[in-house]
Motif scaffolding. Structure first.
Motif, short mmCIF file in Angstrom:
data_model
loop_
_atom_site.label_atom_id
_atom_site.label_comp_id
_atom_site.label_asym_id
_atom_site.label_seq_id
_atom_site.Cartn_x
_atom_site.Cartn_y
_atom_site.Cartn_z
N PHE A 34 0.82 -1.21 0.00
CA PHE A 34 0.00 0.00 0.00
C PHE A 34 0.86 1.26 0.00
O PHE A 34 0.63 2.20 -0.76
N ILE A 83 -3.60 3.42 -5.29
CA ILE A 83 -3.76 2.35 -4.30
C ILE A 83 -3.72 1.02 -5.04
O ILE A 83 -4.64 0.72 -5.80
N SER A 87 -3.21 -4.69 -2.42
CA SER A 87 -2.66 -4.38 -1.10
C SER A 87 -3.76 -4.36 -0.05
O SER A 87 -3.64 -5.02 0.99
N LEU A 88 -4.84 -3.63 -0.27
CA LEU A 88 -5.92 -3.59 0.71
C LEU A 88 -6.65 -4.92 0.78
O LEU A 88 -7.13 -5.31 1.83
N ILE A 108 -10.90 0.66 -4.68
CA ILE A 108 -10.89 -0.05 -3.41
C ILE A 108 -11.73 -1.30 -3.56
O ILE A 108 -12.81 -1.26 -4.13
#
Length: 213
Positions: A34, A83, A87-88, A108
């Motif tokens: 991230f 982003i 990663s998230l 996201i």
């Protein structure tokens, strides 16, 4: 002098070592991914996010038993850049995410909108962006709901770009989509099958104006 040195060694042997909980390796990798390409405040973030004990990192909360990351709170830190989606997504036990008032771009993961399956997210403040999800409660000013359904949005200068069955109230909101319920003043509404009440709205499409003009 020799006696003092021996005493220090003896005390060091007796005292247990203290360190922050080491987070799960998947979460460590996700957080590093991230922060990896962020600019602006991301440079400072990488400078303090060092080592493997990420449960002690700024803005990171972990479950004390498993070491899994449960919270990531970095509002207004000047973070800029993309982003990485993976990663998230790697933060499998994440329960709370606050990245408001940064300049982040990217998608996201959709499950972020339903972090707590039985409890909708409550999003407040300014300049937040809700990309997806449903049954969120959004309040404050200058927020953007990009997509999602059944959200409740209050405040002013909010933008609802797509979605269905949202309830919008306040002033100077821009609403598009279908089956929204809009009240307040000075809202701009487009789409179809919306129910609009209040006054001084700009309405286009096949919408039903209940009161006002």
């Amino acid at each position: 002098m020799a006696k003092c040195w021996l005493l220090l060694q003896f005390l060091a042997f007796l005292l247990p070592a203290t360190s922050a909980t080491s987070c799960h390796t998947d979460d460590l990798r996700a957080l590093q991914g991230f922060a990896g390409n962020l600019s602006g405040g991301g440079v400072l973030l990488r400078a303090v996010w060092t080592g493997v004990s990420c449960c002690g990192w700024e803005g990171v909360s972990c479950d004390g038993t498993s070491g899994r990351v449960t919270g990531l709170r970095l509002p207004g830190r000047g973070l800029a850049g993309p982003i990485p989606r993976a990663s998230l997504a790697g933060l499998a036990q994440l329960e709370e995410l606050n990245l408001a008032n940064n300049k982040l771009i990217g998608t996201i993961p959709s499950w972020i909108g339903t972090l707590q399956q039985q409890q909708p997210n409550i999003i407040s403040g300014t300049n937040n962006k809700v990309r997806s999800g449903r049954t969120n409660v959004v309040s404050g000013n200058d927020n953007t709901v990009v997509s999602g359904n059944d959200n409740t949005v209050a405040g002013s200068n909010n933008t609802i770009t797509t979605g269905n069955n949202n309830v919008v109230s306040g002033i100077d909101n821009n609403v598009s989509g279908s089956f929204h319920t809009v009240s307040g003043t000075l809202n701009t509404v487009s789409g179809s099958n919306n129910t609009v009440s209040g006054s001084n709205h700009v309405v286009s499409g096949s919408n039903k104006v209940v009161t006002g003009g």
